[in-house]
Design a protein around this motif. Structure first.
Motif, PDB file in Angstrom:
ATOM      1  N   ILE A 105       5.422   6.300   2.399  1.00  0.00           N
ATOM      2  CA  ILE A 105       5.381   6.874   1.048  1.00  0.00           C
ATOM      3  C   ILE A 105       5.145   5.764   0.027  1.00  0.00           C
ATOM      4  CG2 ILE A 105       6.764   8.016  -0.725  1.00  0.00           C
ATOM      5  CD1 ILE A 105       8.143   9.576   1.554  1.00  0.00           C
ATOM      6  N   GLY A 106       5.889   4.680   0.178  1.00  0.00           N
ATOM      7  CA  GLY A 106       5.769   3.571  -0.759  1.00  0.00           C
ATOM      8  C   GLY A 106       4.375   2.965  -0.783  1.00  0.00           C
ATOM      9  N   THR A 107       3.720   2.986   0.366  1.00  0.00           N
ATOM     10  CA  THR A 107       2.383   2.397   0.455  1.00  0.00           C
ATOM     11  C   THR A 107       1.314   3.350  -0.060  1.00  0.00           C
ATOM     12  OG1 THR A 107       3.143   1.255   2.444  1.00  0.00           O
ATOM     13  CG2 THR A 107       0.776   1.217   2.009  1.00  0.00           C
ATOM     14  N   LEU A 108       1.458   4.632   0.269  1.00  0.00           N
ATOM     15  CA  LEU A 108       0.368   5.577   0.004  1.00  0.00           C
ATOM     16  C   LEU A 108       0.489   6.279  -1.348  1.00  0.00           C
ATOM     17  CD1 LEU A 108       0.069   7.093   3.592  1.00  0.00           C
ATOM     18  CD2 LEU A 108      -1.349   5.336   2.524  1.00  0.00           C
ATOM     19  N   VAL A 109       1.672   6.254  -1.950  1.00  0.00           N
ATOM     20  CA  VAL A 109       1.847   6.908  -3.258  1.00  0.00           C
ATOM     21  C   VAL A 109       2.281   5.863  -4.279  1.00  0.00           C
ATOM     22  CG1 VAL A 109       2.967   8.807  -4.465  1.00  0.00           C
ATOM     23  CG2 VAL A 109       2.651   8.946  -1.997  1.00  0.00           C
ATOM     24  N   VAL A 110       1.412   5.291  -5.008  1.00  0.00           N
ATOM     25  CA  VAL A 110      -0.059   5.373  -4.925  1.00  0.00           C
ATOM     26  C   VAL A 110      -0.548   3.950  -4.660  1.00  0.00           C
ATOM     27  CG1 VAL A 110      -2.142   5.829  -6.322  1.00  0.00           C
ATOM     28  CG2 VAL A 110      -0.109   7.256  -6.589  1.00  0.00           C
ATOM     29  N   PRO A 111      -1.525   3.753  -3.790  1.00  0.00           N
ATOM     30  CA  PRO A 111      -1.997   2.380  -3.553  1.00  0.00           C
ATOM     31  C   PRO A 111      -2.358   1.689  -4.866  1.00  0.00           C
ATOM     32  CG  PRO A 111      -3.005   3.887  -2.005  1.00  0.00           C
ATOM     33  CD  PRO A 111      -2.252   4.735  -2.988  1.00  0.00           C
ATOM     34  N   GLY A 112      -1.833   0.510  -5.069  1.00  0.00           N
ATOM     35  CA  GLY A 112      -2.120  -0.213  -6.305  1.00  0.00           C
ATOM     36  C   GLY A 112      -1.083   0.025  -7.382  1.00  0.00           C
ATOM     37  N   GLY A 113      -0.220   0.993  -7.163  1.00  0.00           N
ATOM     38  CA  GLY A 113       0.809   1.290  -8.162  1.00  0.00           C
ATOM     39  C   GLY A 113       0.186   1.743  -9.471  1.00  0.00           C
ATOM     40  N   LEU A 114       0.603   1.119 -10.560  1.00  0.00           N
ATOM     41  CA  LEU A 114       0.113   1.532 -11.879  1.00  0.00           C
ATOM     42  C   LEU A 114      -1.265   0.963 -12.204  1.00  0.00           C
ATOM     43  CD1 LEU A 114       3.382   1.398 -14.017  1.00  0.00           C
ATOM     44  CD2 LEU A 114       2.141   3.412 -13.221  1.00  0.00           C
TER      45      LEU A 114
END
Lengths: 69, 209
Positions: free
Chosen positions: B126-135
């Motif tokens: 979840i941490g990696t895929l939501v969302v790649p790149g963060g903000l």
């Protein structure tokens, strides 16, 4: 002290990770192979250290209790 | 294995409950405990008839409530402070790392996330895929759409330098759909961060009760 037998396993696991006990397998005549735990040298040293601490603590408490009694 | 007896079912249920209760512990510790307690049960059952339901019930009672074993395990493997700081850094980098240090900051966050023992594989995904790149993604998108708000650029595709630009009346409005997307992309990583932080806190609370 141990409330249920199962709680010994987290403790053993921790001791093993700290290198204080090691385990080995041995065949059992009455069932599946058994895992045996034994103290390592570090474990024995830790036990000696604890015994020393304990005696010191016990003596201190004895001393205090006898004086007030 | 032949027909599962009532005794087998009791053991399977017990181990399943234990596995659930051990959630949040490092994977290796969890597997180790499950193995050793399975061994304990197998060893003790060797002295019983295979379908001795009463014997198995007594055995499991003596082993104790899975919740008690899990509480003991959490205490024994309490989270160390050092790991806590690194986990918080991971969370911050996942959210804003990509903005501060484009892309690389986020990648470092991902690495810290995956080497941490504080989260389950599911949490890490979840941490990696939501969302790649963060903000970084919504911020980048926001800037782009801010620049060319309401404009559609049509490139002629040929060798000619001409591109046509059609703009909405006023030219300043952001498409509602676009706005919704940007908001979603801002909210999603924030929600993820809050979720991961909550999971972290749950783990850091030692088994007091």
């Amino acid at each position: 002290m141990v409330t249920s037998e199962g709680t010994i396993y987290p403790l053993l696991s921790r001791l093993r990770r700290d290198g204080l006990v090691e385990s080995s397998w041995q065949e059992s005549s009455s069932g599946p192979p058994r895992r045996y735990y034994r103290l390592t040298d570090a474990g024995r040293a830790a036990l000696e250290g604890f015994k020393l601490e304990w005696r010191r603590f016990r003596d201190a408490v004895d001393h205090f209790v006898e004086r007030t009694a | 294995m032949t027909m599962a007896s009532k005794a087998d079912t009791l053991v399977a249920d017990y181990l399943k409950r234990l596995n659930m209760e051990l959630r949040g512990l490092p994977r290796a510790r969890r597997r180790e405990l499950l193995e050793e307690i399975s061994e304990h049960i197998a060893e003790a059952r060797a002295g019983l008839e295979a379908d001795d339901e009463a014997g198995v019930r007594t055995l499991l009672d003596r082993l104790g409530d899975p919740a008690d074993i899990a509480a003991e395990a959490r205490e024994r493997f309490g989270v160390r402070e050092r790991a806590g700081v690194r986990d918080v850094v991971a969370l911050v980098l996942l959210l804003v790392g990509g903005v501060v240090l484009p892309v690389i900051g986020w990648v470092i966050g991902v690495v810290l996330l995956w080497i941490s023992e504080a989260w389950s594989t599911r949490d890490k995904l979840i941490g990696t895929l939501v969302v790649p790149g963060g903000l970084l993604v919504p911020l980048g998108l926001g800037l782009v759409s801010g620049e060319s708000a309401g404009c559609i650029e049509i490139s002629s595709g040929g060798p000619g330098p001409r591109t046509a630009r059609t703009c909405d009346a006023g030219g300043g409005g952001i498409e509602p759909l676009e706005l919704a997307l940007v908001i979603l992309l801002v909210l999603a990583p924030l929600v993820t961060t809050v979720y991961l932080a909550a999971r972290l806190r749950r783990r850091q609370v030692p088994a007091a009760a």
